[in-house]
Design a protein around this motif. Structure first.
Motif, PDB file in Angstrom:
ATOM      1  N   LYS A 128     -74.261  38.470  -5.062  1.00 36.20           N
ATOM      2  CA  LYS A 128     -74.588  37.233  -4.359  1.00 36.20           C
ATOM      3  C   LYS A 128     -73.473  36.250  -4.614  1.00 36.20           C
ATOM      4  CE  LYS A 128     -79.487  36.898  -5.165  1.00 36.20           C
ATOM      5  NZ  LYS A 128     -80.438  36.093  -5.933  1.00 36.20           N
ATOM      6  N   MET A 129     -72.842  35.800  -3.548  1.00 35.88           N
ATOM      7  CA  MET A 129     -71.741  34.861  -3.721  1.00 35.88           C
ATOM      8  C   MET A 129     -72.300  33.456  -3.911  1.00 35.88           C
ATOM      9  SD  MET A 129     -69.072  36.584  -3.832  1.00 35.88           S
ATOM     10  CE  MET A 129     -67.679  35.503  -3.490  1.00 35.88           C
ATOM     11  N   THR A 130     -71.903  32.811  -5.021  1.00 38.72           N
ATOM     12  CA  THR A 130     -72.345  31.447  -5.263  1.00 38.72           C
ATOM     13  C   THR A 130     -71.123  30.531  -5.257  1.00 38.72           C
ATOM     14  OG1 THR A 130     -72.287  31.844  -7.628  1.00 38.72           O
ATOM     15  CG2 THR A 130     -74.400  32.167  -6.530  1.00 38.72           C
ATOM     16  N   LEU A 131     -71.373  29.219  -5.302  1.00 33.56           N
ATOM     17  CA  LEU A 131     -70.294  28.253  -5.112  1.00 33.56           C
ATOM     18  C   LEU A 131     -69.101  28.464  -6.057  1.00 33.56           C
ATOM     19  CD1 LEU A 131     -69.389  25.905  -3.369  1.00 33.56           C
ATOM     20  CD2 LEU A 131     -70.617  24.348  -4.881  1.00 33.56           C
ATOM     21  N   PRO A 132     -69.332  28.641  -7.364  1.00 30.94           N
ATOM     22  CA  PRO A 132     -68.165  28.817  -8.247  1.00 30.94           C
ATOM     23  C   PRO A 132     -67.308  30.030  -7.860  1.00 30.94           C
ATOM     24  CG  PRO A 132     -70.204  28.637  -9.526  1.00 30.94           C
ATOM     25  CD  PRO A 132     -70.604  28.655  -8.105  1.00 30.94           C
ATOM     26  N   LEU A 133     -67.970  31.110  -7.450  1.00 33.20           N
ATOM     27  CA  LEU A 133     -67.219  32.318  -7.064  1.00 33.20           C
ATOM     28  C   LEU A 133     -66.446  32.095  -5.768  1.00 33.20           C
ATOM     29  CD1 LEU A 133     -69.836  35.117  -7.757  1.00 33.20           C
ATOM     30  CD2 LEU A 133     -67.618  34.840  -8.900  1.00 33.20           C
ATOM     31  N   ILE A 134     -67.096  31.417  -4.831  1.00 34.18           N
ATOM     32  CA  ILE A 134     -66.430  31.133  -3.555  1.00 34.18           C
ATOM     33  C   ILE A 134     -65.186  30.280  -3.812  1.00 34.18           C
ATOM     34  CG2 ILE A 134     -66.687  29.919  -1.339  1.00 34.18           C
ATOM     35  CD1 ILE A 134     -69.705  30.745  -1.469  1.00 34.18           C
ATOM     36  N   ARG A 135     -65.343  29.297  -4.707  1.00 28.70           N
ATOM     37  CA  ARG A 135     -64.215  28.432  -5.048  1.00 28.70           C
ATOM     38  C   ARG A 135     -63.105  29.235  -5.737  1.00 28.70           C
ATOM     39  NH1 ARG A 135     -61.387  23.841  -3.906  1.00 28.70           N
ATOM     40  NH2 ARG A 135     -60.230  23.194  -5.738  1.00 28.70           N
ATOM     41  N   LEU A 136     -63.514  30.054  -6.695  1.00 24.98           N
ATOM     42  CA  LEU A 136     -62.530  30.862  -7.425  1.00 24.98           C
ATOM     43  C   LEU A 136     -61.676  31.672  -6.456  1.00 24.98           C
ATOM     44  CD1 LEU A 136     -61.450  32.053 -10.144  1.00 24.98           C
ATOM     45  CD2 LEU A 136     -63.249  33.787  -9.970  1.00 24.98           C
ATOM     46  N   LEU A 137     -62.354  32.330  -5.512  1.00 26.08           N
ATOM     47  CA  LEU A 137     -61.634  33.165  -4.551  1.00 26.08           C
ATOM     48  C   LEU A 137     -60.734  32.328  -3.643  1.00 26.08           C
ATOM     49  CD1 LEU A 137     -64.317  35.805  -3.581  1.00 26.08           C
ATOM     50  CD2 LEU A 137     -61.994  36.301  -4.395  1.00 26.08           C
ATOM     51  N   SER A 138     -61.236  31.183  -3.210  1.00 21.87           N
ATOM     52  CA  SER A 138     -60.458  30.381  -2.256  1.00 21.87           C
ATOM     53  C   SER A 138     -59.200  29.812  -2.906  1.00 21.87           C
ATOM     54  CB  SER A 138     -61.318  29.248  -1.693  1.00 21.87           C
ATOM     55  OG  SER A 138     -61.431  28.210  -2.645  1.00 21.87           O
ATOM     56  N   GLN A 139     -59.188  29.704  -4.229  1.00 20.80           N
ATOM     57  CA  GLN A 139     -58.039  29.141  -4.931  1.00 20.80           C
ATOM     58  C   GLN A 139     -57.106  30.219  -5.491  1.00 20.80           C
ATOM     59  OE1 GLN A 139     -58.712  26.175  -3.501  1.00 20.80           O
ATOM     60  NE2 GLN A 139     -57.565  25.353  -5.237  1.00 20.80           N
ATOM     61  N   SER A 140     -57.451  31.475  -5.251  1.00 23.77           N
ATOM     62  CA  SER A 140     -56.631  32.544  -5.823  1.00 23.77           C
ATOM     63  C   SER A 140     -55.597  33.037  -4.818  1.00 23.77           C
ATOM     64  CB  SER A 140     -57.524  33.723  -6.230  1.00 23.77           C
ATOM     65  OG  SER A 140     -58.518  33.280  -7.111  1.00 23.77           O
ATOM     66  N   ASP A 141     -54.450  33.477  -5.318  1.00 25.45           N
ATOM     67  CA  ASP A 141     -53.469  34.084  -4.414  1.00 25.45           C
ATOM     68  C   ASP A 141     -53.938  35.503  -4.060  1.00 25.45           C
ATOM     69  OD1 ASP A 141     -52.853  35.745  -6.564  1.00 25.45           O
ATOM     70  OD2 ASP A 141     -51.152  34.494  -7.196  1.00 25.45           O
ATOM     71  N   ASP A 142     -53.244  36.129  -3.130  1.00 21.52           N
ATOM     72  CA  ASP A 142     -53.687  37.425  -2.620  1.00 21.52           C
ATOM     73  C   ASP A 142     -53.908  38.444  -3.735  1.00 21.52           C
ATOM     74  OD1 ASP A 142     -53.640  36.366  -0.195  1.00 21.52           O
ATOM     75  OD2 ASP A 142     -51.956  37.550   0.608  1.00 21.52           O
ATOM     76  N   GLU A 143     -52.974  38.446  -4.665  1.00 26.60           N
ATOM     77  CA  GLU A 143     -53.053  39.448  -5.730  1.00 26.60           C
ATOM     78  C   GLU A 143     -54.294  39.237  -6.602  1.00 26.60           C
ATOM     79  OE1 GLU A 143     -50.378  40.845  -9.497  1.00 26.60           O
ATOM     80  OE2 GLU A 143     -49.371  39.655  -7.942  1.00 26.60           O
ATOM     81  N   SER A 144     -54.487  37.971  -7.044  1.00 30.21           N
ATOM     82  CA  SER A 144     -55.673  37.665  -7.866  1.00 30.21           C
ATOM     83  C   SER A 144     -56.951  37.939  -7.083  1.00 30.21           C
ATOM     84  CB  SER A 144     -55.679  36.208  -8.300  1.00 30.21           C
ATOM     85  OG  SER A 144     -54.455  35.852  -8.857  1.00 30.21           O
ATOM     86  N   SER A 145     -56.954  37.535  -5.810  1.00 30.42           N
ATOM     87  CA  SER A 145     -58.134  37.766  -4.979  1.00 30.42           C
ATOM     88  C   SER A 145     -58.537  39.234  -4.969  1.00 30.42           C
ATOM     89  CB  SER A 145     -57.867  37.341  -3.536  1.00 30.42           C
ATOM     90  OG  SER A 145     -58.068  35.979  -3.380  1.00 30.42           O
ATOM     91  N   SER A 146     -57.559  40.096  -4.737  1.00 29.03           N
ATOM     92  CA  SER A 146     -57.928  41.522  -4.663  1.00 29.03           C
ATOM     93  C   SER A 146     -58.450  42.001  -6.014  1.00 29.03           C
ATOM     94  CB  SER A 146     -56.773  42.427  -4.203  1.00 29.03           C
ATOM     95  OG  SER A 146     -55.600  41.739  -4.046  1.00 29.03           O
ATOM     96  N   ARG A 147     -57.888  41.443  -7.083  1.00 28.85           N
ATOM     97  CA  ARG A 147     -58.369  41.829  -8.412  1.00 28.85           C
ATOM     98  C   ARG A 147     -59.828  41.370  -8.592  1.00 28.85           C
ATOM     99  NH1 ARG A 147     -56.764  39.218 -13.751  1.00 28.85           N
ATOM    100  NH2 ARG A 147     -58.191  40.346 -15.152  1.00 28.85           N
TER     101      ARG A 147
END
Lengths: 330, 330
Positions: free
Chosen positions: A243-262
């Motif tokens: 379940k995607m919650t606000l902190p996770l959505i924020r984390l992903l939106s602020q990550s570069d492509d490499e971090s995001s895929s990780r």
């Protein structure tokens, strides 16, 4: 003052103002659910132990008290919304496969899923039955509308589970249905049944909606960061259920492509280890701060909805509740 | 005439008399459940495919037609009871872990248990919401009372599952809540909303209760003896879930100690093999004959509740329905 103590203090002040009304609500609640069937009573007694803060009855009663005074219809309505909330908790615990809630085994872990489904239904039907004891169909209709939206919100959440690219907007839509709607209903009913004017009813309904939203963000933060001992419920279920919650959505939106895929890779493999790793990434990012800031902004907006009310102890408590919404430890 | 054909003929005659009303009910049903959420619509469309005989709307409409004529409130009420019935089917399928209903995959097998729970809730809340569109709280209250009892009946059934010594009396109590109550409600509403006198309302309510009981016994016989192809649903689930039904209770009560322990042993080890063996024992006993006789007696009692009604095509169809109750093949 630490968060836990602040919560206890607030609870005590609520008790001083509307304690006897809350006791009356409890009586209505129990009378409605009393059954000749010992099995039903067993499950009922068990569920009573994990009913928590009584937030929803408190919202009905405080908004009533702040807009003209509590009447017997408010006791009935408070019991109704508490039944509906408890029904959604019992059914949620099946969905989450949660084992504990408020330090107590959930119905599905103590009995079985069948009993959880049916006991939740039993609470829903009794809620509507109790609502129909009022003079007009107004409350039934309003409660029907709100619960329709609650179910749609929950269904949307399931549809979006595993959608690791959920937008912030979609997240807010989901929690609006799943949590905020019922809080809006409580405040609407509280004010409506003191014969408040339409504008006051609308303002208080909006207060409830924003308060519920702030509460839900705080709840999502607790699921990520909270202490199982203190909250008394199984945590980390959001991550486990993707379940995607606000902190996770924020984390992903602020990550570069490499971090995001990780991160996406970690989210796709829920386990205690990946959970710890995600928590670490979150604590290194601004995700918690960002989410908390959002919750504080929304709680502040909620407060402004109370502006037109005359000063009163009940109004003060509603304001304090909106502060407390974001300062929870359980 | 064979059973299947008799069912089709009856259905055609019902269609001739109240077909346009059933279409109107369908419209109300669809309008109430239409959602902006495509996921909800998908599940809705799927569930619509396994809604079956429309027995409950037919009961509301025929009792209305037989006591003064169908009004628009009857269309609303018919849609309400159909929603409630569908909600219980969706939730029952979780309980039974059934994979098919009316030749269609159940919601829990097609999606998941979570979706079944929430979509069932969605149907319940919409049913109450729709009921609150009527002028007074009367229908809400009556529907609340009946659904409370339906839930208690279902919970009793779960409690008694695995109780292989269930008495015939306890069996009848369970099916009274679980099935008969909703049929009684339908006929009560049908007659009440034509402004029938209290005695007529009571008689028709009792007709519905007895008809529902006869239907349930026939259903239990089908679960033991039916053809999955013809009924279109998973059969043998009663045995698998150790639900004691009338034929089994009779079989045990007529067996000597030695046979009883053998049967109990078979019931304790549910499998396709033990199922076949139990079916063989049942066919060698008077259990089917006995259960069918009971169902016929109850259906005959149901008919007598119609005695005071003036002759009409609707009355005739209600009588024929009570004959059909025990002659089902699906």
């Amino acid at each position: 003052m630490d968060k836990k103590l602040a919560g206890i203090k607030l609870h005590e002040r609520v008790g001083q103002l509307i304690g006897s009304d809350l006791a009356e609500v409890e009586k209505v609640f129990q009378e409605e659910l009393a059954s000749k069937n010992p099995y039903v009573n067993d499950v009922y007694t068990h569920v009573s132990r994990f009913r928590g803060k009584r937030l929803r009855p408190i919202l009905v009663l405080l908004t009533a008290e702040a807009t003209g005074g509590i009447r017997s219809s408010h006791h009935v309505l408070s019991a109704v919304v508490e039944m509906i909330h408890t029904a959604t908790l019992v059914h949620d615990d099946i969905l989450d496969e949660a084992e504990t809630r408020r330090h107590v085994a959930t119905v599905n872990s103590r009995w079985n899923n069948e009993t959880s489904v049916l006991f939740g239904d039993f609470l829903f039907t009794h809620a509507f039955h109790l609502a129909s004891s009022l003079e007009t169909t107004y409350a039934c209709r309003l409660i029907g509308e709100a619960t329709n939206l609650v179910c749609e919100g929950e269904l949307s959440q399931i549809r979006e589970r595993g959608n690791l690219e959920l937008s912030e907007e979609a997240y807010f839509q989901i929690i609006d249905g799943k949590t905020a709607e019922l809080c809006a209903l409580c405040c609407h009913l509280g004010a409506y049944y003191t014969d408040s004017d339409q504008e006051t009813v609308n303002q208080l309904s909006q207060f409830g909606r924003l308060l519920g939203t702030a509460f839900q963000i705080a709840d999502d933060l607790l699921d990520l960061q909270g202490d199982e001992k203190e909250t008394g419920k199984s945590l980390g279920t959001d991550l486990e259920k993707q379940k995607m919650t606000l902190p996770l959505i924020r984390l992903l939106s602020q990550s570069d492509d490499e971090s995001s895929s990780r991160i996406l890779k970690l989210l796709n493999q829920p386990s205690p280890e990946t959970r710890t790793e995600i928590q670490k990434l979150i604590s290194e990012s601004d995700a918690v701060e960002y989410s908390m800031k959002k919750a504080l902004e929304i709680a502040a907006q909620a407060r402004t909805c109370l502006n037109s009310l005359n000063p009163s102890p009940a109004k003060q408590l509603l304001e304090d509740l909106s502060d407390f919404a974001t300062q929870r430890s359980s």
